[in-house]
Design an enzyme around this catalytic site. Structure first.
Site, mmCIF file in Angstrom:
data_model
loop_
_atom_site.group_PDB
_atom_site.id
_atom_site.type_symbol
_atom_site.label_atom_id
_atom_site.label_comp_id
_atom_site.label_asym_id
_atom_site.label_seq_id
_atom_site.Cartn_x
_atom_site.Cartn_y
_atom_site.Cartn_z
ATOM 1 N N HIS A 125 0.779 -1.404 -0.109
ATOM 2 C CA HIS A 125 -0.027 -0.080 -0.096
ATOM 3 C C HIS A 125 0.735 1.461 0.048
ATOM 4 O O HIS A 125 0.190 2.283 -0.084
ATOM 5 C CB HIS A 125 -0.944 0.051 1.385
ATOM 6 N N GLU A 150 -1.144 -14.139 25.283
ATOM 7 C CA GLU A 150 -1.688 -15.580 25.731
ATOM 8 C C GLU A 150 -0.086 -16.488 25.540
ATOM 9 O O GLU A 150 -0.016 -17.599 25.336
ATOM 10 C CB GLU A 150 -2.471 -16.203 24.575
ATOM 11 N N ASN A 153 5.782 -15.435 21.912
ATOM 12 C CA ASN A 153 6.315 -16.487 21.036
ATOM 13 C C ASN A 153 7.537 -17.031 21.459
ATOM 14 O O ASN A 153 8.045 -18.451 21.208
ATOM 15 C CB ASN A 153 6.312 -15.996 19.652
HETATM 16 C C1 LIG Z 1 -3.221 -5.929 24.805
HETATM 17 C C2 LIG Z 1 -2.793 -7.247 25.841
HETATM 18 C C3 LIG Z 1 -3.713 -7.888 26.402
HETATM 19 C C4 LIG Z 1 -3.519 -8.558 27.510
HETATM 20 N N1 LIG Z 1 -4.461 -9.558 27.927
HETATM 21 C C5 LIG Z 1 -4.351 -10.093 29.084
HETATM 22 C C6 LIG Z 1 -5.577 -11.000 29.335
HETATM 23 O O1 LIG Z 1 -6.453 -10.586 29.166
HETATM 24 N N2 LIG Z 1 -5.203 -11.902 30.535
HETATM 25 C C7 LIG Z 1 -3.830 -12.082 30.814
HETATM 26 O O2 LIG Z 1 -3.529 -12.765 31.779
HETATM 27 N N3 LIG Z 1 -2.808 -11.451 30.392
HETATM 28 C C8 LIG Z 1 -2.861 -10.435 29.587
HETATM 29 N N4 LIG Z 1 -2.005 -10.130 28.864
HETATM 30 C C9 LIG Z 1 -0.365 -10.210 29.526
HETATM 31 C C10 LIG Z 1 0.283 -11.107 28.291
HETATM 32 O O3 LIG Z 1 -0.335 -12.458 28.427
HETATM 33 C C11 LIG Z 1 1.695 -11.080 28.882
HETATM 34 O O4 LIG Z 1 2.108 -9.681 28.643
HETATM 35 C C12 LIG Z 1 2.769 -11.948 28.200
HETATM 36 O O5 LIG Z 1 2.483 -13.176 28.472
HETATM 37 C C13 LIG Z 1 4.137 -11.625 28.320
HETATM 38 O O6 LIG Z 1 4.310 -11.420 29.770
HETATM 39 P P1 LIG Z 1 5.234 -10.155 30.378
HETATM 40 O O7 LIG Z 1 4.565 -9.059 29.571
HETATM 41 O O8 LIG Z 1 5.323 -10.322 31.773
HETATM 42 O O9 LIG Z 1 6.561 -10.200 29.693
HETATM 43 P P2 LIG Z 1 8.001 -10.806 30.303
HETATM 44 O O10 LIG Z 1 7.699 -12.409 30.901
HETATM 45 O O11 LIG Z 1 8.348 -9.861 31.255
HETATM 46 O O12 LIG Z 1 8.838 -11.029 29.023
HETATM 47 C C14 LIG Z 1 9.714 -10.007 28.660
HETATM 48 C C15 LIG Z 1 10.424 -10.666 27.431
HETATM 49 O O13 LIG Z 1 11.310 -11.631 27.770
HETATM 50 C C16 LIG Z 1 11.015 -12.971 27.117
HETATM 51 N N5 LIG Z 1 11.045 -13.985 27.986
HETATM 52 C C17 LIG Z 1 10.689 -14.085 29.420
HETATM 53 N N6 LIG Z 1 10.977 -15.179 29.884
HETATM 54 C C18 LIG Z 1 11.664 -16.011 28.918
HETATM 55 C C19 LIG Z 1 12.264 -17.236 29.057
HETATM 56 N N7 LIG Z 1 12.067 -18.009 30.013
HETATM 57 N N8 LIG Z 1 13.053 -17.631 27.587
HETATM 58 C C20 LIG Z 1 13.245 -16.861 26.719
HETATM 59 N N9 LIG Z 1 12.487 -15.401 26.623
HETATM 60 C C21 LIG Z 1 11.842 -15.127 27.655
HETATM 61 C C22 LIG Z 1 9.737 -12.686 26.608
HETATM 62 O O14 LIG Z 1 9.391 -13.620 25.638
HETATM 63 C C23 LIG Z 1 9.518 -11.296 26.471
HETATM 64 O O15 LIG Z 1 10.058 -11.068 24.903
HETATM 65 C C24 LIG Z 1 -2.192 -8.819 27.700
HETATM 66 C C25 LIG Z 1 -1.198 -8.262 27.319
HETATM 67 C C26 LIG Z 1 -1.530 -7.230 26.406
HETATM 68 C C27 LIG Z 1 -0.342 -6.665 25.621
#
Ligand SMILES: Cc1cc2nc3c(=O)[nH]c(=O)nc-3n(C[C@H](O)[C@H](O)[C@H](O)COP(=O)(O)OP(=O)(O)OC[C@H]3O[C@@H](n4cnc5c(N)ncnc54)[C@H](O)[C@@H]3O)c2cc1C
Length: 172
Positions: A125, A150, A153
């Site tokens: 686009h 959820e 990745n």
């Molecule tokens: C718009 C939105 C809606 C949401 N809705 C919900 C909801 O309805 N219910 C709910 O329960 N949650 C919800 N969430 C939360 C979401 O599930 C979490 O943000 C997500 O699981 C990541 O957890 P965190 O943000 O604590 O990241 P962190 O755990 O702090 O991770 C930070 C980074 O480190 C990486 N990382 C962490 N641990 C490891 C490891 N062991 N090995 C390799 N890499 C790792 C992660 O992949 C990420 O890149 C929502 C989030 C957003 C943005």
């Protein structure tokens, strides 16, 4: 807090709660992956339409082979994602012991491929893809968060790798 639940009402053995809660996420991952597939399908259709409408250098965008190839890859990635999600959904429906790994694989693959598909459709686009007047801006934003929601990745890869290395899993 301080809620007392009779033992008779407990769903499983004591200490199993985390495992049950995690199992609930399998269906959620199918849900998120499906949202990505739908968004990418919409992005693909918008790009296809736009390539027919937009003219540059005296030709429709659809006449440029570089963009034709991009469209071909877009569709292949969407079809592959959809099939992967359906396979995982079947495993879940059947109560397959490998369902958790399939759901994690499907969520990871579909959300990565479909986000890239939305980015490619946005690129087709040109500048309009960046503006709110066209749907691509929102589709890119929405699919980006599917790589995080959820369970990120990275965590999907962790689940699959653990499954492969500890369960002698026959995943194919
Ligand atoms: C718009 C939105 C809606 C949401 N809705 C919900 C909801 O309805 N219910 C709910 O329960 N949650 C919800 N969430 C939360 C979401 O599930 C979490 O943000 C997500 O699981 C990541 O957890 P965190 O943000 O604590 O990241 P962190 O755990 O702090 O991770 C930070 C980074 O480190 C990486 N990382 C962490 N641990 C490891 C490891 N062991 N090995 C390799 N890499 C790792 C992660 O992949 C990420 O890149 C929502 C989030 C957003 C943005």
């Amino acid at each position: 807090e301080n809620v007392h639940v009779p033992v008779a009402n407990r769903l499983g053995e004591e200490g199993e709660g985390f495992r049950f809660a995690m199992k609930g996420l399998d269906g959620g991952r199918i849900n998120i992956a499906t949202c990505s597939v739908g968004a990418a399908q919409g992005a693909y259709e918008a790009a296809r339409r736009y390539m027919g409408e937009r003219r540059q250098f005296g030709r429709a965008l659809a006449d440029f082979q570089a963009l034709q190839f991009k469209l071909a890859d877009l569709l292949a990635n969407i079809v592959a994602s959809r099939q992967m999600v359906r396979l995982a959904a079947c495993k879940l429906d059947e109560g397959d012991p490998q369902a958790t790994a399939y759901c994690a694989m499907a969520k990871r693959l579909a959300t990565d491929l479909c986000f890239q598909s939305c980015l490619d459709a946005q690129q087709i686009h040109g500048g309009y893809g960046y503006l709110k007047d066209y749907p691509l801006e929102r589709l890119v934003r929405d699919t980006r968060v599917h790589q995080i929601l959820e369970g990120t990745n990275e965590i999907m890869r962790l689940i699959v790798a653990r499954h492969i290395l500890t369960q002698e899993a026959d995943l194919r």
